[in-house]
Design a protein around this motif. Sequence first.
Motif, short mmCIF file in Angstrom:
data_model
loop_
_atom_site.label_atom_id
_atom_site.label_comp_id
_atom_site.label_asym_id
_atom_site.label_seq_id
_atom_site.Cartn_x
_atom_site.Cartn_y
_atom_site.Cartn_z
N SER A 24 37.03 11.27 28.86
CA SER A 24 37.68 10.06 28.37
C SER A 24 38.75 9.61 29.34
O SER A 24 39.28 10.39 30.14
CB SER A 24 38.31 10.32 27.00
OG SER A 24 39.51 11.06 27.13
N ARG A 25 39.08 8.33 29.26
CA ARG A 25 40.11 7.79 30.16
C ARG A 25 41.45 8.45 29.91
O ARG A 25 42.20 8.74 30.84
CB ARG A 25 40.21 6.27 29.97
CG ARG A 25 41.10 5.59 31.00
CD ARG A 25 41.17 4.10 30.76
NE ARG A 25 39.85 3.49 30.81
CZ ARG A 25 39.63 2.20 30.53
NH1 ARG A 25 40.65 1.42 30.18
NH2 ARG A 25 38.42 1.70 30.59
N ARG A 26 41.78 8.71 28.63
CA ARG A 26 43.06 9.34 28.31
C ARG A 26 43.16 10.74 28.93
O ARG A 26 44.17 11.11 29.51
CB ARG A 26 43.23 9.42 26.79
CG ARG A 26 44.53 10.07 26.38
CD ARG A 26 44.64 10.26 24.88
NE ARG A 26 45.89 10.90 24.55
CZ ARG A 26 47.05 10.27 24.42
NH1 ARG A 26 47.10 8.97 24.58
NH2 ARG A 26 48.15 10.93 24.14
N GLU A 27 42.06 11.53 28.80
CA GLU A 27 42.05 12.86 29.39
C GLU A 27 42.22 12.78 30.90
O GLU A 27 42.93 13.59 31.51
CB GLU A 27 40.74 13.57 29.03
CG GLU A 27 40.62 13.95 27.57
CD GLU A 27 39.26 14.54 27.23
OE1 GLU A 27 38.44 14.70 28.16
OE2 GLU A 27 39.03 14.83 26.04
N PHE A 28 41.55 11.81 31.52
CA PHE A 28 41.67 11.62 32.96
C PHE A 28 43.12 11.36 33.36
O PHE A 28 43.62 11.91 34.34
CB PHE A 28 40.78 10.47 33.41
CG PHE A 28 41.06 10.01 34.82
CD1 PHE A 28 40.65 10.75 35.91
CD2 PHE A 28 41.76 8.83 35.04
CE1 PHE A 28 40.92 10.33 37.20
CE2 PHE A 28 42.04 8.40 36.33
CZ PHE A 28 41.62 9.15 37.41
N MET A 29 43.81 10.49 32.61
CA MET A 29 45.19 10.16 32.96
C MET A 29 46.08 11.39 32.91
O MET A 29 46.94 11.59 33.79
CB MET A 29 45.72 9.07 32.03
CG MET A 29 45.03 7.72 32.18
SD MET A 29 45.12 7.04 33.86
CE MET A 29 46.90 6.77 33.99
N THR A 30 45.92 12.23 31.90
CA THR A 30 46.73 13.45 31.81
C THR A 30 46.45 14.36 32.99
O THR A 30 47.36 14.86 33.67
CB THR A 30 46.46 14.19 30.49
OG1 THR A 30 46.82 13.35 29.40
CG2 THR A 30 47.27 15.48 30.42
N ARG A 31 45.16 14.60 33.26
CA ARG A 31 44.80 15.52 34.34
C ARG A 31 45.28 15.02 35.69
O ARG A 31 45.89 15.76 36.47
CB ARG A 31 43.28 15.69 34.37
CG ARG A 31 42.65 16.29 33.14
CD ARG A 31 41.21 16.63 33.44
NE ARG A 31 40.40 16.78 32.24
CZ ARG A 31 39.12 17.14 32.27
NH1 ARG A 31 38.55 17.40 33.42
NH2 ARG A 31 38.43 17.25 31.15
N ALA A 32 44.98 13.75 36.00
CA ALA A 32 45.26 13.22 37.34
C ALA A 32 46.75 13.13 37.62
O ALA A 32 47.22 13.49 38.71
CB ALA A 32 44.59 11.86 37.51
N THR A 33 47.53 12.64 36.66
CA THR A 33 48.97 12.47 36.91
C THR A 33 49.69 13.81 36.94
O THR A 33 50.69 13.95 37.66
CB THR A 33 49.61 11.53 35.87
OG1 THR A 33 49.35 12.03 34.55
CG2 THR A 33 49.07 10.13 35.99
N THR A 34 49.21 14.81 36.20
CA THR A 34 49.80 16.14 36.29
C THR A 34 49.70 16.68 37.72
O THR A 34 50.58 17.38 38.20
CB THR A 34 49.11 17.10 35.31
OG1 THR A 34 49.35 16.66 33.98
CG2 THR A 34 49.64 18.52 35.45
N LEU A 35 48.62 16.33 38.40
CA LEU A 35 48.40 16.80 39.77
C LEU A 35 49.14 15.97 40.82
O LEU A 35 49.01 16.24 42.01
CB LEU A 35 46.89 16.80 40.08
CG LEU A 35 46.07 17.78 39.25
CD1 LEU A 35 44.58 17.54 39.47
CD2 LEU A 35 46.43 19.22 39.58
N GLY A 36 49.87 14.95 40.38
CA GLY A 36 50.72 14.21 41.31
C GLY A 36 50.30 12.80 41.59
O GLY A 36 50.97 12.08 42.34
N LEU A 37 49.21 12.34 40.99
CA LEU A 37 48.76 10.98 41.21
C LEU A 37 49.57 10.03 40.34
O LEU A 37 49.82 10.33 39.17
CB LEU A 37 47.27 10.87 40.86
CG LEU A 37 46.45 9.77 41.53
CD1 LEU A 37 46.42 9.97 43.04
CD2 LEU A 37 45.03 9.78 40.97
N SER A 38 49.98 8.89 40.86
CA SER A 38 50.69 7.90 40.05
C SER A 38 49.72 7.27 39.07
O SER A 38 48.49 7.27 39.28
CB SER A 38 51.30 6.81 40.93
OG SER A 38 50.29 6.00 41.49
N ALA A 39 50.26 6.70 37.98
CA ALA A 39 49.40 6.05 37.00
C ALA A 39 48.63 4.90 37.64
O ALA A 39 47.44 4.70 37.37
CB ALA A 39 50.23 5.55 35.82
#
Length: 546
Positions: A24-39
């Motif tokens: 899901s898009r929400r899960e992606f946002m949590t995973r990606a931004t935790t790793l340092g990617l900006s929103a």
Amino acid sequence: MKNSHSVHPAARAYAIEVTDGTLSRREFMTRATTLGLSAAAAYSLLGLAKPAKAAGHAQSGGTLRIESNLVAMKDPRTFDWPQLSNFTRGFFEYLVEYQVDGSIAPALLESWSVNDDATVYTLNIRPGVTWNNGDAFTAQDVAFNIARWCESAVEGNSMASRMASLIDSDTGEARDGAITVIDDTTVELTLNQPDITIIAGFSDYPAAIVHQSFNGDPLDAPIGTGPYVPSEYTVGVKGVLVRAPNHDWWGEGAHLDQIEYIDFGTEQVGIFAAVDSGEVDMVYESIGDFILLMDSVGWTKSEALTANTVVIRPNQEAEVNGVKPYADARVRRALAMAIDNSVLLELGFSSNGHVAENHHVSPLHPEYAELPAPVFDPEGAAALMAEAGMADFEHELISIDDTWRKNTSDAAAAMLRDAGINVARTVMPGSTFWNDWAKYPLSTTDWAQRPLGVQVLALAYRSDEAWNESAFANAEFDTLLAEAMSIANADARRDVMAKLQQIMQDEGVVVQPYWRSIYRHHAPNVVGAEMHPTFEIHVAKLGFAA
């Protein structure tokens, strides 16, 4: 190490999973931004523009009144009520901020990066921030706070559980070399094992950033980086924030001159009366039948689908009349078998949520593993209780006196009695209940959402943690949890999570009946008051419509 603008390889893989429909898009946002990617960069990986902020322009000035419980203030790293942090957010800020879309946004950190196996984190401190006493905010301040969080011997310091990969188990403090100040704007964290939860842990409400002169009392010479300072705080009555004098705040907003927190108790009747009579401009939370009542007065309603929950938990080490009734897994499993979680959702929370499965990992968590639903078997529960030699034992189920937790506990007690299990009910006011919340033999506790399921399990169920109110201690569980926290890919982590969730059910650690949809009402002319999944009130965003 990659620079702060590069894309972690796992983030690219997550974007592919969204595209092919497995994430899901929400899960992606949590995973990606935790790793340092900006929103913004995360959305661009999906080929999307970052959604624009909703219109809600605020005028400058005014006093906003918020209904909220006011409990005894304490060191933020020992906070165990979100309401405490909502008051101190006016002056104690955070390194990062958990967003409604699941992303984690920079705050006092400008950015961060993580190496491929999540063992080295580089934190880039936001330049130009000052404390309200004029001191510059630097990497030394960040290192000081993280070191404080690592002090596991401090009673009630739940931040130590979030920083476990930085702690020397022999000293109970930060390991030599774990926290390194590279320069005034850079801190490097070197973990003793992979840990994907570090950044998410920074967003949790006990992670407020304090000045190096902090003495443990937020109300004594409150030096913070935020736009406000406290001028009054009376437990159970009122707290007041006013604009910090002569402080050039780094952020945007801080529209109000003054913010008042007013305590009307835990009963929704009194809270609604305050709304109806115009004594407040917004409430902390709207619950049950009072949601419709607050709709009827023309207030704006905000909803969040969440992983907030309530647990009925036996404390496995608690003694009652010289015995430990809940040390026996058969007793714990019997309690769970006698309760129909769907009934607790209906009677305890007016069906405003979704049925849960007694393992405290939500479908909203990226690594959630679907298991068979818990078995509801009252006759089997009575037989199991008798097998454990506890057929005649009277359990005392303790709860707070507010509407939904009391109703949930009442419904659970009724079902236990229907199964032939003896239960007495004790209801306490919040001011009494929360003093010893982790020590009762059998009680109900509400838990706020965390971005990751492994965070919840580490906070609440890992052996010997400050918030482990069930006193659950299981070596296999702890080993599997450490493994899960080292796996960045949530799909790979899910295999381990299934084992952890199964242990929770098999051991009868908690009855965890439902996930809550939560609501907040506010006057139509208030902006920035939307309900947050973890009950956060971002005071700098509050104001009255222009």
